[in-house]
Design a protein around this motif. Structure first.
Motif, short mmCIF file in Angstrom:
data_model
loop_
_atom_site.label_atom_id
_atom_site.label_comp_id
_atom_site.label_asym_id
_atom_site.label_seq_id
_atom_site.Cartn_x
_atom_site.Cartn_y
_atom_site.Cartn_z
N ILE A 78 119.55 -58.74 12.11
CA ILE A 78 119.90 -58.87 10.69
C ILE A 78 118.79 -58.27 9.83
N ALA A 79 117.53 -58.41 10.27
CA ALA A 79 116.43 -57.79 9.54
C ALA A 79 116.62 -56.28 9.45
N ALA A 80 117.04 -55.66 10.56
CA ALA A 80 117.31 -54.22 10.55
C ALA A 80 118.42 -53.88 9.57
N MET A 81 119.46 -54.70 9.53
CA MET A 81 120.56 -54.45 8.60
C MET A 81 120.11 -54.62 7.15
N LEU A 82 119.23 -55.57 6.91
CA LEU A 82 118.74 -55.78 5.54
C LEU A 82 117.84 -54.65 5.08
N VAL A 83 117.15 -53.98 6.01
CA VAL A 83 116.39 -52.79 5.64
C VAL A 83 117.33 -51.72 5.11
N GLY A 84 118.45 -51.51 5.81
CA GLY A 84 119.45 -50.58 5.32
C GLY A 84 120.01 -51.01 3.98
N ALA A 85 120.22 -52.32 3.82
CA ALA A 85 120.72 -52.83 2.54
C ALA A 85 119.73 -52.58 1.41
N ALA A 86 118.45 -52.80 1.69
CA ALA A 86 117.43 -52.56 0.66
C ALA A 86 117.40 -51.09 0.25
N LEU A 87 117.57 -50.20 1.21
CA LEU A 87 117.60 -48.78 0.90
C LEU A 87 118.80 -48.44 0.02
N ALA A 88 119.96 -49.02 0.32
CA ALA A 88 121.15 -48.78 -0.49
C ALA A 88 120.94 -49.28 -1.92
N LEU A 89 120.34 -50.44 -2.08
CA LEU A 89 120.10 -50.99 -3.41
C LEU A 89 119.10 -50.14 -4.19
N ARG A 90 118.12 -49.60 -3.51
CA ARG A 90 117.16 -48.73 -4.18
C ARG A 90 117.84 -47.46 -4.67
N GLU A 91 118.75 -46.93 -3.88
CA GLU A 91 119.43 -45.69 -4.27
C GLU A 91 120.39 -45.89 -5.44
N VAL A 92 120.86 -47.12 -5.64
CA VAL A 92 121.76 -47.37 -6.77
C VAL A 92 121.09 -46.96 -8.08
N GLU A 93 119.81 -47.28 -8.22
CA GLU A 93 119.08 -47.00 -9.47
C GLU A 93 118.36 -45.67 -9.43
N GLN A 94 117.75 -45.34 -8.29
CA GLN A 94 116.95 -44.13 -8.21
C GLN A 94 117.75 -42.90 -7.81
N GLY A 95 118.91 -43.12 -7.19
CA GLY A 95 119.71 -42.00 -6.73
C GLY A 95 119.13 -41.39 -5.46
N GLN A 96 119.81 -40.36 -4.98
CA GLN A 96 119.35 -39.64 -3.79
C GLN A 96 118.39 -38.55 -4.22
#
Length: 363
Positions: free
Chosen positions: A198-216
């Motif tokens: 689940i920690a690995a999945m949350l790392v992916g989740a954190a990356l997705a949330l960061r991209e929401v504001e910062q974009g790709q």
């Protein structure tokens, strides 16, 4: 045709992860290598990708009540995941019994029940799967732990008005805490139970949330190339990692870092790794990776015990040659119709925020 709003590099990354897992199981079963390498890191890549894609979907949805939001999401996941599982159990279950695939006390029905209820992870952790050839479904147990809990967390963060950047920080901190706590588990518990995964999945989740504001952000991807080469070396070189402390503190986090780099640089134009991930073969394998993951091990079991008089290498070659047919049929006639149905239903709820397609989210 690949939908325009899909990231082909992510499909390719999923395909590469699936190949790692199939390679591990086929090589270790055949005995070609006493220490078959790190193909199990493909599952870690799946988890990071799943966390990234699921979170991108959840955060982009219109706000709803908790019950409706959670129920809708879980229903879509069940419609996505269960038809291929039911079909493969109906086909491979009887064939495995006819091929005399070993089962503890003949508990073929019990093994089927474990797979249907998506509860293989604790049995695998306790080394108590009635039929080890269904043991690969343990990762689906972890996925369901995430599916049942993470939408509630996302709903709560949005309810409290957290911006995606701050939510990303909290998510990353939670992932770090889970990983740190999981280091004290036994090797099997670390590998099969939810905390580290689940920690690995949350790392992916954190990356997705960061991209929401910062974009790709534009990236050249050279660092991702170097990291990908290191990952390939770990997978290919003979080793027995899951029982080692090194797996927990080096290989497991390294696979997460490589996956984050490859996701973050997926639009890089000067990256050998990204060029390979966007190649047609890997993209095609990635799109059918769920069916590939489900079919490869039971099919190998049927060939392995049904043709036991043949040399191990010959049985593996037969399985490799046969595998594309049930995978393609499963993807074409079971997965795709359900995916299109789910996608059509989701269009009624998607606003103009640029939400991504749910096609192929799960490995």
């Amino acid at each position: 045709m690949i939908p325009a709003n899909r990231d082909q590099a992510l499909d390719g990354l999923r395909g590469a992860a699936a190949i790692m897992v199939v390679y591990l199981h086929f090589v270790s079963t055949s005995g070609m290598l006493a220490a078959p390498g790190g193909g199990q890191l493909g599952v870690v890549i799946f988890f990071v990708l799943s966390g990234f894609l699921i979170t991108r979907i959840l955060w982009s949805r219109p706000e709803q009540g908790l019950r409706q939001s959670w129920t809708d999401f879980v229903r879509r996941r069940a419609r996505r995941l269960y038809p291929p599982i039911i079909v493969i159990l109906a086909i491979c279950g009887p064939l495995m019994a006819l091929a005399d695939v070993p089962a503890d006390n003949g508990q073929h029905l019990f093994a089927t029940a474990i797979v249907l209820t998506q509860s293989a992870a604790p049995f695998a952790a306790a080394n108590a799967m009635p039929i080890e050839w269904w043991g690969h479904t343990w990762s689906l147990s972890i996925e369901w732990c995430f599916y049942l809990s993470w939408p509630l967390a996302v709903w709560l963060m949005r309810r409290r008005g957290l911006q995606s950047q701050r939510a990303s920080v909290w998510t990353g901190a939670t992932a770090l805490a889970l990983f740190a706590g999981s280091l004290f588990l036994s090797p099997r518990f670390f590998y099969f139970l939810p905390p580290a995964n689940i920690a690995a999945m949350l790392v992916g989740a954190a990356l997705a949330l960061r991209e929401v504001e910062q974009g790709q952000r534009p990236a050249r991807g050279r660092l991702a190339d170097v990291a990908a080469i290191g990952l390939v070396a770990i997978v290919a070189l003979p080793s027995n990692m899951p029982g080692l402390w090194a797996y927990r503190v080096t290989h497991f986090p390294f696979a997460i870092v490589v996956t984050v780099l490859l996701i973050s640089t997926r639009h890089a134009t000067q990256s050998l790794a990204q060029m390979l991930l966007r190649s047609r073969p890997l993209v095609a394998i990635g799109r059918a990776s769920y069916s590939l993951y489900l079919w490869h091990f039971p099919l190998l079991a049927i060939i392995w015990f049904g043709f036991s008089s043949l040399a191990p290498e010959v049985r593996v070659i037969i399985a490799v040659c046969m595998l594309p047919f049930p995978v393609w049929l499963s993807y074409r006639y079971i997965e795709l119709p359900r995916l299109r149905s789910i996608e059509g239903a989701r269009k009624h709820q998607i606003d103009t925020s640029g939400a991504r397609s749910e096609l192929g989210v799960t490995p």
